[in-house]
Design a protein around this motif. Sequence first.
Motif: not given
Length: 336
Positions: A20, A27, A281, A312, A314-315
């Motif tokens: 992550l 990102r 997410d 993922d 995202g979180s």
Amino acid sequence: MNKSPLALTMGDPAGIGGELTLAAWARLRPSGPAFLALDDPARLVALAARLGWDVPVAPVSGPEEAAAVFADRLPVMTIRLPMPSVPGTPDPANAPAVLGSIERAVAMAQAGRVGGVVTNPISKATLYRTGFAFPGHTEFLGALTGTAEPPVMLLASPMLRVVPVTIHVSLRRALDTLSTAEIIRTGLALHRGLREGFGIESPRIAVAGLNPHAGEEGAMGDEEPRLVVPAIDALRAQGVDAFGPLPPDTMFTARARTGYDAALCLYHDQALIPIKTLDMDGGVNVTLGLPIIRTSPDHGTAFGIAGQGIADPGSLIAALRLAADMAARRSPEAAA
């Protein structure tokens, strides 16, 4: 890019925290927020190679260097692991590094060297095997920062914000320890947190009932009139726009959620089930009542998929962005 980076902790090295961290940097590198990973650079380099990801790692001596290198390399402040980490297989021998990462991040936040702390998921069960004496991250952070009262856990997403009054205890113990005083204390912390951390000038707080249909006027339990209503009255007397108790089975519908800024729930799952169902997410864990900013993803270590590159981010990205937003609201420039 923010000159005061965020500190991102290691989490359990056998979980998904490492990948992550790598994915979040990839990102966020063009625009930020910048962050500093407190981790073992060798394990992150090996993990990136294992996944086939092009994530250059830059060991740095402190957060002051992080923003300068963030656009090109992932800045890492070294926390050495005693044992090599194996994805999916937690090792209690690495517990000192896991805890050391958190302790070091908190110390830097308290000294004003980082804008806030974002924590990757830990394995409480693994830490318990080494004598870890706290129910979870929230309580540990309270002890590290010396807060006079227990901190409060807020889960936030664009769809919903929730706070549980009782947190990491069994349901039976939660029911035994629930009190009017704790509902008031948590409600006040939530009110302050929404104003200071989220910029909501007059927060609307919906208070959940405990029993089916919020007790149905005492037919299904007396906790509402005995514990909850007096707490709501006391909160309102102190200027908090609190209302309820609302039936827990209908207060989280899309229409109901438009009527409040946060839901004050009475036990852990009453709060976490709706937000994780709505936005697993994008949900972020925020600790209220600390002298520092702390956020985290709203999920766990996910040992079953660790090291596969499919987790993922995202979180975690949402947690980093929210921490940066909260730090900006606390900055001298924002207060001026």
